[in-house]
Structure formats: C-alpha cells, structure tokens
Design a protein around this motif. Structure first.
Motif: not given
Length: 340
Positions: A1-16, A107-115
């Motif tokens: 699936m596609k998702a938005v992830r961060l591999h380091s901390f910082g500003g909006p530019e770390v969202l991939v 939640a920033y993803a195509d699919y999420v597992a939710v209780p």
C-alpha cells in the motif's frame, strides 16, 4: 500500500509518501480501506518527535512511523471474533489514541487496522471528508463538555474531569474557529448555552452561522478585558496564557484548558473560587456512534479548511503551521467519486 511515513524528526519535509507494508489485522480488529484522513495537532507533535513535551513525557518512537489518527473509509476485512461490522460498511474512527501516540495509530495510509471498539458507522448524511474531520476534535469537545465516557485515570490532574451544566449558562470558547473550537461552540449551543466565540476577525461570519451568540475579535479587543461573570471558559488554545481567563469567570465558574501544559493559575483560581479541569481525549467507537445522529441531521457541522491528496501531506502540514485554520484540514486518499 501507499503511506506517508517519517524516517527522521523535523518539519513537513520529513513526511515521505512511499510504499509501506499493508497491516495485518489481529483479534478484535477491523481492516479499513481509508478514503479520507483528518489532521490534528498530535500529527505534527509526532513528526517533530514530541519536542513540545517535557523530556520525561516524550514517548519512544520507532522509525519509520506513520502519523495520523482520524479516518473515514470502508471495511475491507474483519477479524473472526469481531461482530457488528461487515465488509463494505462505511465507518469512521479515531485510531488508538492516546495508546498509539508514538506512531501506532498509523492513519496516513491506504489501509489501517482499527480496534473494533474504536470504530463506528459513518453518519449517512455526511461524506468521508467530513467524517474524517470529526473524530479527535469532536471527541475532545464531547469529552470536555458532555461526557468523558471512560473511567481511565487522568494523567493531567488527580481528579476525574467532570463537565458542568450548560443549559442557560454563558460559555466562552477561545480558539473558536479551530478544529475543537468550532465543534465546542455547536455542542454548547445544542445544550442550551449562550455562546461567546473568540477568534480572529475573519471568522466572525462562520462562527455566527454555526451558532455563536456573540463574537470577540481577539486581535482588536482582548476578551479578558471586557468579559465578566461567565460560567465556563473552554480554552482550546490553552498553555500558559489560559490563566488570563480567570478574571472573566464568576465565583463557582470553571475553566477547561484543552492544552494545559504550562498553566500556572491554580492558586489564583482557588482565590477566585473557580474550578480548573482538563482531560485527555480517548478513542471511543461508542461515543462516535452516539454522536453520529447529530452529524447525520446537520445539528453539528464540520468546517473544512482545506483538502490535500495524501501524497501532498507535506503541504497539508505547511498549511497547519501557517495557522488561522477554520475547521479541519483533510487528506484525500480516495476521491468521493471513486469511494465505492
């Protein structure tokens, strides 16, 4: 699936925006095909590594992490022990909060597992964009003003938060145009309060349209200089400056700072006979189901500030950082015409 992830901390530019493993559901969970995602402050707190918290409160975050808590979508799969949901159901949720604040909400993803306990059927009268905008902000306003809905210990104060009567009372909502604020205005009005909304001048028409009886432009007139004898102030901005509202309250009144870190007015509150109370919003499918008819009928309306494709989450976070948000920012995963 596609998702938005961060591999380091910082500003909006770390969202991939990138490929990520599709979650596998466990017992008690439902897999949701996400159509839209609502943005909330914990999203950028996580992105920044929770630097706004004292070091002893900062959670340990395993990278890469997927931010986000609020979703609306359709059920794609159901664990064998789950009842009440079937594939194809339209649903919405605030996922694993605060339990997953270190990145487990995802939640920033195509699919999420939710209780399943955190999931509710989407109100039929609103689309996925508006449903995704609701959960955290609406549950926050509900749990502060109407019903906490749980008996979990309050990490922010020794006593359990207790809402106060609203009918016939005068309630001030600070930060009234924001996510929590514009919903607090509507809930207080629904419960029979006279509502004073505090926001910047450009939001007056919006706030009067959703029920505010009076409006104060904080840019031209500090509300604490002109208002007195209020029954309740819900300060959705909070922080150290929340103490300025103590002088606006009558003896026996209450101040509810949604963001209490840095508040230092407890001694003055005691002298004035004012109650200070706060709480931590918690996921609740039961409360979202209870609130759903209000959304379905238009009694409570969600303001949408702006919409961005999931792939442009960086731009959405940049919009959030610019401030003066009216309602909520939403990420679109599946356009409504393709939502099925």
């Amino acid at each position: 699936m596609k998702a938005v992830r961060l591999h380091s901390f910082g500003g909006p530019e770390v969202l991939v925006y990138e490929d990520a493993p599709k979650p596998q559901i466990k017992a008690g969970e439902v897999l949701v095909r996400v159509h839209a995602i609502g943005l909330n402050p914990p999203d950028w707190y996580l992105r920044d590594g929770y630097k706004m918290l004292p070091p002893e409160w900062q959670p340990e975050i395993r990278l890469p992490a997927i931010p986000g808590t609020d979703i609306s979508g359709t059920v794609a799969a159901v664990a064998g022990d789950v009842q009440g949901f079937v594939v194809g159901d339209a649903v919405y949720a605030m996922v694993r909060f605060p339990a997953g604040l270190a990145g487990e909400s995802s939640a920033y993803a195509d699919y999420v597992a939710v209780p399943a306990s955190e999931l509710a059927r989407k109100p039929a009268g609103i689309d996925h964009v508006h449903a995704a905008a609701a959960p955290m902000s609406l549950l926050t306003a509900w749990q502060f003003l109407i019903d906490p809905g749980h008996d979990a210990p309050n990490p922010l104060q020794p006593a359990r938060h207790r809402p106060v009567p609203l009918e016939g009372r005068t309630v001030l909502v600070n930060g009234a145009a924001g996510g929590v604020g514009h919903l607090a205005v509507q809930l207080a009005k629904w419960r029979g309060a006279r509502v004073i909304a505090v926001a910047s001048a450009g939001h007056e028409a919006f706030l009067r349209d959703i029920g505010a009886d009076e409006f104060v432009d904080y840019g031209s007139t500090p509300p604490e200089d002109i208002l007195r004898d209020l029954d309740l102030v819900i300060d959705t901005v909070g922080g150290p400056a929340a103490g300025r509202f103590l002088r606006t309250l009558k003896r026996g009144g209450a101040l509810f700072p949604v963001f209490p870190l840095g508040f230092n007015g407890s001694e003055e509150a005691g002298q004035r006979g004012v109650t200070i109370s706060t709480t931590q919003v918690r996921s609740s499918g039961a409360q979202l189901a209870e609130i759903a008819p209000l959304l379905d009928k238009g009694t409570i309306r969600l303001g949408i500030d702006s919409r961005f494709p999931l792939a442009e989450a960086r731009r959405a976070h940049e919009r959030a950082a610019a401030g003066h948000i009216r309602g909520k920012i939403v990420l679109i995963v599946m356009p409504e015409g393709n939502a099925g």
